[in-house]
Design an enzyme around this catalytic site. Sequence first.
Site, PDB file in Angstrom:
ATOM      1  N   MET A 193      24.505   8.177   3.824  1.00  0.00           N
ATOM      2  CA  MET A 193      24.390   9.502   4.424  1.00  0.00           C
ATOM      3  C   MET A 193      24.575   9.425   5.940  1.00  0.00           C
ATOM      4  O   MET A 193      25.226  10.277   6.547  1.00  0.00           O
ATOM      5  CB  MET A 193      23.033  10.134   4.080  1.00  0.00           C
ATOM      6  CG  MET A 193      22.914  11.575   4.521  1.00  0.00           C
ATOM      7  SD  MET A 193      24.183  12.645   3.803  1.00  0.00           S
ATOM      8  CE  MET A 193      23.367  13.255   2.328  1.00  0.00           C
TER       9      MET A 193
ATOM     10  N   PHE B 257     -12.279  -6.240  13.352  1.00  0.00           N
ATOM     11  CA  PHE B 257     -11.173  -6.749  12.548  1.00  0.00           C
ATOM     12  C   PHE B 257     -10.746  -5.697  11.518  1.00  0.00           C
ATOM     13  O   PHE B 257     -11.575  -5.148  10.812  1.00  0.00           O
ATOM     14  CB  PHE B 257     -11.586  -8.038  11.838  1.00  0.00           C
ATOM     15  CG  PHE B 257     -10.525  -8.581  10.920  1.00  0.00           C
ATOM     16  CD1 PHE B 257      -9.312  -9.039  11.427  1.00  0.00           C
ATOM     17  CD2 PHE B 257     -10.726  -8.588   9.543  1.00  0.00           C
ATOM     18  CE1 PHE B 257      -8.323  -9.511  10.571  1.00  0.00           C
ATOM     19  CE2 PHE B 257      -9.740  -9.066   8.698  1.00  0.00           C
ATOM     20  CZ  PHE B 257      -8.534  -9.524   9.212  1.00  0.00           C
ATOM     21  N   GLN B 258      -9.479  -5.437  11.446  1.00  0.00           N
ATOM     22  CA  GLN B 258      -8.890  -4.432  10.547  1.00  0.00           C
ATOM     23  C   GLN B 258      -9.507  -3.043  10.739  1.00  0.00           C
ATOM     24  O   GLN B 258      -9.649  -2.265   9.797  1.00  0.00           O
ATOM     25  CB  GLN B 258      -8.969  -4.883   9.079  1.00  0.00           C
ATOM     26  CG  GLN B 258      -8.069  -6.107   8.820  1.00  0.00           C
ATOM     27  CD  GLN B 258      -7.834  -6.390   7.354  1.00  0.00           C
ATOM     28  OE1 GLN B 258      -8.693  -6.149   6.523  1.00  0.00           O
ATOM     29  NE2 GLN B 258      -6.657  -6.934   7.038  1.00  0.00           N
TER      30      GLN B 258
ATOM     31  N   LYS C 277     -17.598   0.236   4.883  1.00  0.00           N
ATOM     32  CA  LYS C 277     -18.043  -0.752   3.896  1.00  0.00           C
ATOM     33  C   LYS C 277     -19.544  -0.660   3.618  1.00  0.00           C
ATOM     34  O   LYS C 277     -19.972  -0.775   2.472  1.00  0.00           O
ATOM     35  CB  LYS C 277     -17.683  -2.160   4.386  1.00  0.00           C
ATOM     36  CG  LYS C 277     -17.864  -3.216   3.322  1.00  0.00           C
ATOM     37  CD  LYS C 277     -17.246  -4.543   3.746  1.00  0.00           C
ATOM     38  CE  LYS C 277     -17.312  -5.527   2.587  1.00  0.00           C
ATOM     39  NZ  LYS C 277     -16.706  -6.829   2.941  1.00  0.00           N
TER      40      LYS C 277
ATOM     41  N   GLU D   1       0.815  -1.211   0.000  1.00  0.00           N
ATOM     42  CA  GLU D   1       0.000   0.000   0.000  1.00  0.00           C
ATOM     43  C   GLU D   1       0.855   1.270   0.000  1.00  0.00           C
ATOM     44  O   GLU D   1       0.494   2.283  -0.588  1.00  0.00           O
ATOM     45  CB  GLU D   1      -0.944   0.027   1.200  1.00  0.00           C
ATOM     46  CG  GLU D   1      -2.097  -0.967   1.116  1.00  0.00           C
ATOM     47  CD  GLU D   1      -1.746  -2.321   1.705  1.00  0.00           C
ATOM     48  OE1 GLU D   1      -0.554  -2.568   2.014  1.00  0.00           O
ATOM     49  OE2 GLU D   1      -2.675  -3.149   1.848  1.00  0.00           O
TER      50      GLU D   1
END
Lengths: 157, 564
Positions: free
Chosen positions: B474, B112-113, B162, B50
């Site tokens: 760096m 969930f999620q 959703k 993502e």
Amino acid sequence: MEQTERRVISVIVMNEASVLSRIAGLFSGRGYNIESLTVAPIPDSKYSRLTIVTSGSVRVIEQITKQLHKLIPVLKVYEHADLVETEMALVKIPMSESLGDIEALTHAYNGRIVNVGSDTMIVTVSDEPSRINHFLEAIKRFHPKEIVRSGSVALER
Amino acid sequence: MQISGAQMVIEALIAEEVEVVFGYPGGAIMNVYDEIYKQRSFQHILTRHEQAAVHAAEGYAKASGKVGVAMITSGPGFTNGVTGLADAYMDSIPLVLISGQVPMSLIGTDAFQEIDAVGISRPCTKHNYLVTDAADLPRILKEAFYIARTGRPGPVHVDIPKDVTAQIATFDYSKEVDLETYKPTTKGNTRQIKKAIEAIAGSKRPLLYIGGGVINSNAAELVREFSKMTQIPAVETFMARGTLRYDDPLLISMLGMHGSYAANMAMSETDMVIALGARFDDRVTGKLSEFAKNAQIIHVDIDPASVSKLVHAHYPIVGDVKNVVEQMIPLAKEQIDPARYTQWHNTIANFNKLHPLSYKEEGDRLKPQWVVERIGQLLGDDANISTDVGQHQMWTAQFYPFTRPRQWVSSGGLGTMGFGFPAALGVKRADMERVSINITGDGSILMNIQELMTAVEFKLPVINVILNNNFLGMVRQWQTLFYDKRHSQTDLSIQPDFVKLADAFGGVGYRVTTKEEFDAALKDAIEKNVVAIIDVAVNRFENVLPMVPAGGSLFNMMLEYKEK
């Protein structure tokens, strides 16, 4: 060090979900100080008004107002110079203290006794924040059990 | 039109003329993906992470000038995307991120999620929305695109539960956006502009300080015209590379921590800074109290909060830099005498002669700077250049011969390792004609290496050039300079075989140790036209110089480093 000063900022915002978190988050995220914050809907409109008491240098205050204005749901930001500022306090005092003395003191600060129970009474005062400070100092002798301050509300003269 | 929330998302994207969405599906966004399956109006590019989806959308937005669109699911999908949001916010990249959320009835139940997505994205977006009713969706999506591209551009996040994507409501996208509380000032104050031009006309050593805002507002052409007409020399910020051509005699170079000596000295000596869409970032200014100490400041910016945030502006001008420069040009033509600055040009030429940007060829190992220059020689204008973050990024900003705006895509404000490759995919998608090069490091490339798969699947032949020094270069450089050579956790001697890695994904890999090999590899990669990794072994201990140590003054540069 630049000199810091106390400032009162009023913010007119769309009355919608999450506006308060945007503003509180802005202050915490950018390290600005909040002394008090009050918010309530403006009657007959789709807006709410926040009154924020903060402190900082002139530069910081300027940044605060600009950053507030940058938030999408913010309509207006006022940084007050000449204003009428009022705060309210509620104080719970044991009934064992002298009712007459308390009433006299409260009266001197435009307040009154609003509730009397079997063990405690509650007084309320509403005045300039500095006068509230004085009142809360004076009321100490009556052994207050709880003190609630509302935070300032303000209007430009 | 009565349609579902998911269909509304598709219709809105079509109405916004979106041609590509970068994304990754998951539970909470499935209704929308079902509609993506049914449509043929835009392409969906499935990244393999993502974060990469959001970076790719950023790269696409930067190269094309359009609003980038990314789509991800709730919970971990969303949190993976947050780095991209923060990156886009810091670099003012117009972006709309659409994320799925658990159904309304489950919000707040630790479902969930589930994660408080708008709570997380609030400080790293220009604005965000949690959609609670499909009826609001057309308005919100239209506002999201509008807010992303107008004013100071930035990312807007739309979180859609959703059940809202399943809900049927009326879709009407025709209503114009009217936000009472959001009206960016785009035209500069005429009187203020007049005063600024008068001040420039009276100055002896004016300097254009060009920032990324010039690229964002498509003002580069006008800025070129302005500088040519007035003969005022210019320095560019990291974000503004490509505004002036690299060979423009008026362009000094990049300024700041790894800017050129001449650019930083010019900034220290100027008596009139003309800041265009720049924000006086700490990597640019060094020690603030010493920055452009002898100068009056004209600050043009579309974001009022940027003006006088760090350096007091004597002439603040709030507006779109394109409009403001347009307003400035006729006044400048009348009032500014271009012959006036000859002595100033001589001074700058001397600074340039004294300590030009350079590097020494030595030993057998390739110098990373040579690689960057060589890509410039071989491809020049024909390439779009992305980078990751670190030494390779600074060398590219210093040594690549940029010729046009939007040629240069790099993570400036946030400094996101792992940005380069997915961004280069977005750049390629926006400009299929040109070669898309990602100049990267052996540290950065591994932070989104999985995008090799995306590049193969969607035929986006990005060429990754790893300036491989087996170090987090760096950080190693800072450890050498400021931590007494204690190279804590920066030695990357243990590495994958990048050639095999590219091969495993279906791309092509090259291991390069000489100049000839590099030329051959680049040529072959362009011909093969598949995603490539060119792993270039470069000098391990090369430092990015010159350098202004953090918090130091611009005029106090470290010009060379001698091994003690």
